[in-house]
Scaffold this motif. Sequence first.
Motif, PDB file in Angstrom:
ATOM      1  N   PHE A  34      45.774  50.505 -48.272  1.00  0.00           N
ATOM      2  CA  PHE A  34      45.905  50.999 -46.908  1.00  0.00           C
ATOM      3  C   PHE A  34      45.906  49.827 -45.934  1.00  0.00           C
ATOM      4  CE2 PHE A  34      41.474  51.147 -48.257  1.00  0.00           C
ATOM      5  CZ  PHE A  34      40.850  50.373 -47.296  1.00  0.00           C
ATOM      6  N   VAL A  35      46.392  50.099 -44.724  1.00  0.00           N
ATOM      7  CA  VAL A  35      46.320  49.122 -43.637  1.00  0.00           C
ATOM      8  C   VAL A  35      45.052  49.417 -42.843  1.00  0.00           C
ATOM      9  CG1 VAL A  35      47.521  48.055 -41.698  1.00  0.00           C
ATOM     10  CG2 VAL A  35      48.836  49.185 -43.501  1.00  0.00           C
ATOM     11  N   GLN A  36      44.339  48.366 -42.471  1.00  0.00           N
ATOM     12  CA  GLN A  36      43.081  48.549 -41.745  1.00  0.00           C
ATOM     13  C   GLN A  36      43.034  47.659 -40.507  1.00  0.00           C
ATOM     14  OE1 GLN A  36      39.089  47.033 -43.269  1.00  0.00           O
ATOM     15  NE2 GLN A  36      38.869  49.226 -43.637  1.00  0.00           N
ATOM     16  N   ARG A  37      42.464  48.214 -39.440  1.00  0.00           N
ATOM     17  CA  ARG A  37      42.232  47.406 -38.241  1.00  0.00           C
ATOM     18  C   ARG A  37      41.171  46.354 -38.533  1.00  0.00           C
ATOM     19  NH1 ARG A  37      38.747  47.239 -33.757  1.00  0.00           N
ATOM     20  NH2 ARG A  37      37.571  49.094 -34.341  1.00  0.00           N
ATOM     21  N   ILE A  38      41.394  45.144 -38.055  1.00  0.00           N
ATOM     22  CA  ILE A  38      40.432  44.066 -38.249  1.00  0.00           C
ATOM     23  C   ILE A  38      39.308  44.179 -37.223  1.00  0.00           C
ATOM     24  CG2 ILE A  38      40.085  41.573 -38.057  1.00  0.00           C
ATOM     25  CD1 ILE A  38      42.847  41.166 -39.235  1.00  0.00           C
ATOM     26  N   ILE A  39      38.085  44.142 -37.721  1.00  0.00           N
ATOM     27  CA  ILE A  39      36.918  44.061 -36.838  1.00  0.00           C
ATOM     28  C   ILE A  39      36.720  42.584 -36.521  1.00  0.00           C
ATOM     29  CG2 ILE A  39      34.466  44.562 -36.550  1.00  0.00           C
ATOM     30  CD1 ILE A  39      36.284  47.037 -36.817  1.00  0.00           C
ATOM     31  N   LYS A  40      36.943  42.208 -35.280  1.00  0.00           N
ATOM     32  CA  LYS A  40      36.939  40.789 -34.939  1.00  0.00           C
ATOM     33  C   LYS A  40      35.528  40.259 -34.738  1.00  0.00           C
ATOM     34  CE  LYS A  40      41.580  40.952 -32.976  1.00  0.00           C
ATOM     35  NZ  LYS A  40      42.424  40.746 -31.782  1.00  0.00           N
ATOM     36  N   GLY A  41      35.353  39.016 -35.198  1.00  0.00           N
ATOM     37  CA  GLY A  41      34.056  38.372 -35.074  1.00  0.00           C
ATOM     38  C   GLY A  41      33.916  37.284 -36.123  1.00  0.00           C
ATOM     39  N   PRO A  42      33.000  36.353 -35.930  1.00  0.00           N
ATOM     40  CA  PRO A  42      32.800  35.261 -36.887  1.00  0.00           C
ATOM     41  C   PRO A  42      32.172  35.748 -38.185  1.00  0.00           C
ATOM     42  CG  PRO A  42      31.080  35.237 -35.230  1.00  0.00           C
ATOM     43  CD  PRO A  42      32.064  36.290 -34.800  1.00  0.00           C
ATOM     44  N   GLU A  43      32.146  34.856 -39.179  1.00  0.00           N
ATOM     45  CA  GLU A  43      31.573  35.215 -40.478  1.00  0.00           C
ATOM     46  C   GLU A  43      30.112  35.651 -40.350  1.00  0.00           C
ATOM     47  OE1 GLU A  43      34.329  35.298 -41.534  1.00  0.00           O
ATOM     48  OE2 GLU A  43      34.831  33.728 -42.976  1.00  0.00           O
ATOM     49  N   SER A  44      29.403  35.063 -39.393  1.00  0.00           N
ATOM     50  CA  SER A  44      27.986  35.399 -39.206  1.00  0.00           C
ATOM     51  C   SER A  44      27.777  36.833 -38.729  1.00  0.00           C
ATOM     52  CB  SER A  44      27.342  34.432 -38.204  1.00  0.00           C
ATOM     53  OG  SER A  44      28.040  34.453 -36.968  1.00  0.00           O
ATOM     54  N   ASN A  45      28.858  37.521 -38.345  1.00  0.00           N
ATOM     55  CA  ASN A  45      28.779  38.937 -37.977  1.00  0.00           C
ATOM     56  C   ASN A  45      28.954  39.851 -39.180  1.00  0.00           C
ATOM     57  OD1 ASN A  45      28.630  37.977 -35.357  1.00  0.00           O
ATOM     58  ND2 ASN A  45      30.050  39.471 -34.527  1.00  0.00           N
ATOM     59  N   CYS A  46      29.134  39.260 -40.368  1.00  0.00           N
ATOM     60  CA  CYS A  46      29.268  40.041 -41.608  1.00  0.00           C
ATOM     61  C   CYS A  46      27.893  40.178 -42.255  1.00  0.00           C
ATOM     62  CB  CYS A  46      30.226  39.357 -42.570  1.00  0.00           C
ATOM     63  SG  CYS A  46      31.917  39.211 -41.965  1.00  0.00           S
ATOM     64  N   TYR A  47      27.462  41.411 -42.470  1.00  0.00           N
ATOM     65  CA  TYR A  47      26.126  41.679 -42.984  1.00  0.00           C
ATOM     66  C   TYR A  47      26.177  42.464 -44.302  1.00  0.00           C
ATOM     67  CZ  TYR A  47      25.313  41.197 -37.897  1.00  0.00           C
ATOM     68  OH  TYR A  47      25.305  40.777 -36.601  1.00  0.00           O
ATOM     69  N   SER A  48      25.050  42.461 -44.978  1.00  0.00           N
ATOM     70  CA  SER A  48      24.885  43.383 -46.108  1.00  0.00           C
ATOM     71  C   SER A  48      23.491  44.004 -46.041  1.00  0.00           C
ATOM     72  CB  SER A  48      25.097  42.674 -47.450  1.00  0.00           C
ATOM     73  OG  SER A  48      24.114  41.697 -47.667  1.00  0.00           O
ATOM     74  N   PHE A  49      23.439  45.255 -46.436  1.00  0.00           N
ATOM     75  CA  PHE A  49      22.180  45.990 -46.518  1.00  0.00           C
ATOM     76  C   PHE A  49      21.994  46.343 -47.987  1.00  0.00           C
ATOM     77  CE2 PHE A  49      19.850  50.033 -46.659  1.00  0.00           C
ATOM     78  CZ  PHE A  49      18.713  49.724 -45.920  1.00  0.00           C
TER      79      PHE A  49
END
Length: 392
Positions: free
Chosen positions: A197-212
């Motif tokens: 699928f095509v997905q909209r990019i959530i913009k932001g630096p790598e430090s905005n990528c989290y895991s729970f």
Amino acid sequence: MKYKNKAVVLGTNYYIGLGVVRVLGMEGIYVVSIDYEKSHYGRSKYVKEALIVPHYKKEERELVKFLIDYAKKEEVKPVLYPTADLYVEFMENNFDELKEYYLWPNDKKGFYKKLMDKKSLLEFTEKYGIKTPEIIDLDEEDVIERVDREFSYPCIVKPRDSMPFVNKFRQKAFRCKNKYELTETIEKVKKSGLKAFVQRIIKGPESNCYSFDVYMGRDGEVKSFMTTSKIRQWPINFGASTYAKQEYISELYDICVPLFKGENYRGFGEVELKRDEKSGEIYLIEINVRFVNFVFLQYAMGMKNPFYYYLDSIGEDFEGPKITENKGVYWKYKYEDIFAIRAYLKTGQMSLGKILKDYRFKKVSSTWHIKDPMPGIKFFLWAISHKITGAK
């Protein structure tokens, strides 16, 4: 040995499987490794039996028979571990047969598979009001026109099922800067026969990528959890972590736990999320239902997920840490982080100063461990040979 049930680990030819083996071995569990070929990680000292078996995809029925024949010889049922999405699928596809001879926490056939699929995952996120990036399935009509109307470029093309996609294209997603690149990518993916699928990019630096990361018990309660943030990943922007840190992000608990509790999820799970740099809103990207990159980072924090999985499977009670402060613990996969650093410098997304500022001498390694050095040595020798010969 205190624990009689053997742990049978599907897939130890990557550092995730190696981490699972080490945690179990350090907790006194008898570990059996299952692979279809020998690994360049060699053999951990915690592996008691290293078995080469039929391929999980090409010889699926033969592997099922092998596992059942193995379990029949045991006095008590072994505990079965998946260390990659394709092994989760293998267990789901052969759920009833394997459940008769093996233990694992999940007792809802087909449930993990629905959470893994990026499209069917939306059934759950919508139900609990969790934000996800907008998508358009490649099978829908007028995909290009809809992207023009509903998204902005760049956008990404992502798979519904990650592992076959990565095996085919050697990357987790395609970033498309314009209509031409998107058209070309869609044709390439459709030709492969893989769902995407095509997905909209959530913009932001790598430090905005989290895991729970969480372990949900059979009573439906959170037994342990922690959160992390990325520093670097490979491939850059849309890959797997190569350098990350434990960091408490308080909002993630309230976003993720209602879904796990509401669906009576049992076992270990990881939710990947990203914060939009403009709106500040956090979006759920995907859910992993098997053990992940940070298995040994978690162990270093006292969160013993493979061991909890074992205790849960054999019916014993346990409780782990719920980490709500920053401990300053970092994790690194050095091999791919080298490629990541080069790419960040080349694209100007990170400066040398930024990379040096983030560096920590004390960190958890994906592969090296002083108490179990051989896999790290074997992998280093393989990596050097791989670099010199250009082998794939």
